[in-house]
Design an enzyme around this catalytic site. Sequence first.
Site, PDB file in Angstrom:
ATOM      1  N   GLY A  33       0.645   0.467  12.560  1.00  0.00           N
ATOM      2  CA  GLY A  33      -0.600   0.981  13.143  1.00  0.00           C
ATOM      3  C   GLY A  33      -0.370   2.315  13.827  1.00  0.00           C
ATOM      4  O   GLY A  33       0.762   2.797  13.920  1.00  0.00           O
ATOM      5  N   THR A  35      -0.715   3.294  17.052  1.00  0.00           N
ATOM      6  CA  THR A  35       0.003   3.313  18.333  1.00  0.00           C
ATOM      7  C   THR A  35       1.491   3.072  18.099  1.00  0.00           C
ATOM      8  O   THR A  35       2.348   3.762  18.673  1.00  0.00           O
ATOM      9  CB  THR A  35      -0.574   2.245  19.295  1.00  0.00           C
ATOM     10  OG1 THR A  35      -2.003   2.251  19.191  1.00  0.00           O
ATOM     11  CG2 THR A  35      -0.160   2.527  20.727  1.00  0.00           C
ATOM     12  N   GLY A  90       1.400  -2.755  18.115  1.00  0.00           N
ATOM     13  CA  GLY A  90       0.026  -2.638  18.600  1.00  0.00           C
ATOM     14  C   GLY A  90      -0.727  -3.943  18.433  1.00  0.00           C
ATOM     15  O   GLY A  90      -0.175  -4.972  18.028  1.00  0.00           O
ATOM     16  N   ALA A  91      -2.026  -3.906  18.751  1.00  0.00           N
ATOM     17  CA  ALA A  91      -2.889  -5.079  18.562  1.00  0.00           C
ATOM     18  C   ALA A  91      -4.325  -4.598  18.438  1.00  0.00           C
ATOM     19  O   ALA A  91      -4.661  -3.481  18.844  1.00  0.00           O
ATOM     20  CB  ALA A  91      -2.745  -6.049  19.736  1.00  0.00           C
ATOM     21  N   ASP A  92      -5.162  -5.462  17.881  1.00  0.00           N
ATOM     22  CA  ASP A  92      -6.585  -5.139  17.723  1.00  0.00           C
ATOM     23  C   ASP A  92      -7.431  -5.738  18.838  1.00  0.00           C
ATOM     24  O   ASP A  92      -8.462  -5.190  19.205  1.00  0.00           O
ATOM     25  CB  ASP A  92      -7.070  -5.620  16.355  1.00  0.00           C
ATOM     26  CG  ASP A  92      -6.275  -4.965  15.245  1.00  0.00           C
ATOM     27  OD1 ASP A  92      -6.331  -3.726  15.139  1.00  0.00           O
ATOM     28  OD2 ASP A  92      -5.555  -5.676  14.523  1.00  0.00           O
ATOM     29  N   GLY A 104      -5.170  -5.303  11.699  1.00  0.00           N
ATOM     30  CA  GLY A 104      -6.071  -4.218  11.329  1.00  0.00           C
ATOM     31  C   GLY A 104      -5.482  -3.339  10.240  1.00  0.00           C
ATOM     32  O   GLY A 104      -6.211  -2.711   9.466  1.00  0.00           O
ATOM     33  N   GLU A 111       4.537  -8.542  10.616  1.00  0.00           N
ATOM     34  CA  GLU A 111       4.544  -8.303  12.075  1.00  0.00           C
ATOM     35  C   GLU A 111       4.828  -9.599  12.816  1.00  0.00           C
ATOM     36  O   GLU A 111       5.585  -9.622  13.798  1.00  0.00           O
ATOM     37  CB  GLU A 111       3.193  -7.734  12.516  1.00  0.00           C
ATOM     38  CG  GLU A 111       2.951  -6.312  12.042  1.00  0.00           C
ATOM     39  CD  GLU A 111       1.565  -5.805  12.376  1.00  0.00           C
ATOM     40  OE1 GLU A 111       1.429  -4.610  12.639  1.00  0.00           O
ATOM     41  OE2 GLU A 111       0.607  -6.599  12.367  1.00  0.00           O
TER      42      GLU A 111
END
Length: 236
Positions: A33, A35, A90-92, A104, A111
Amino acid sequence: MSATDAATIAKQQVARAAIARVQSGTVVGLGSGSTAAFAIQYLGERLQSGDLKDIVGVPTSFQSEVLAKQYGIPLATPNDVDRIHVAIDGADEVDPAKNLIKGGGAAHTREKIVDCLADEFIVVVDGSKMVDKLGTTFLLPVEVLPQALAPVTRAIAAMGGQPTLRMAVKKAGPVVTDQGNLVLDVKFDNGIDDPAALELALNNIPGVLENGLFIGVADVILIGEIVDGQPQVREA
Ligand code: 5RP
């Protein structure tokens, strides 16, 4: 500062804060992602400057593998290492219990392998990702074997979800994951009431590879924000 600039600066700031915690001689899980991409860049820069030594990266996607090679980070797979000291990803969505929705970027299967293996999993997000309840701002990604798309779609609908096949951008047809599978994005009216039970129930459907619920996996949530025009990082 435009909203887009602010979001990018927040991502850069939080990625830098996470990479500052990495120590020499460690194995680092490399997330996916936008970030996580900044985190990989900063890890490479610390290595190249000599500030860090003896780092091995374990990528979670083709994206992170390509970036890590570009920044000169030596790489390994989960099969090659005895342990992963820290993973940065990262995360959504992030809820108050540090449970996550990820995927995402359609990379949640690898992951989850890397982030779960890590002694410490640091999540890097901007403030927009913090939610009171999972599934309220982001659909839940589920990776599905192509041969099982129709029965998995029916099974998810029978559980009360509304699945949509994720379509590619600038390529005809659906998104195909790094593993050659498809992704269903699932809407749950009123969000997800019991994320832990749903994670298990979805993965119990034959043909599902993995879903984007990360329950009890995250150790540290770092949140990048712009406060009074100044970038800040706080820990949840
Ligand atoms: C990819 C992911 C990403 O970590 C997640 O989508 C967050 O990405 P970004 O930092 O670009 O907002 O789970 O599968």
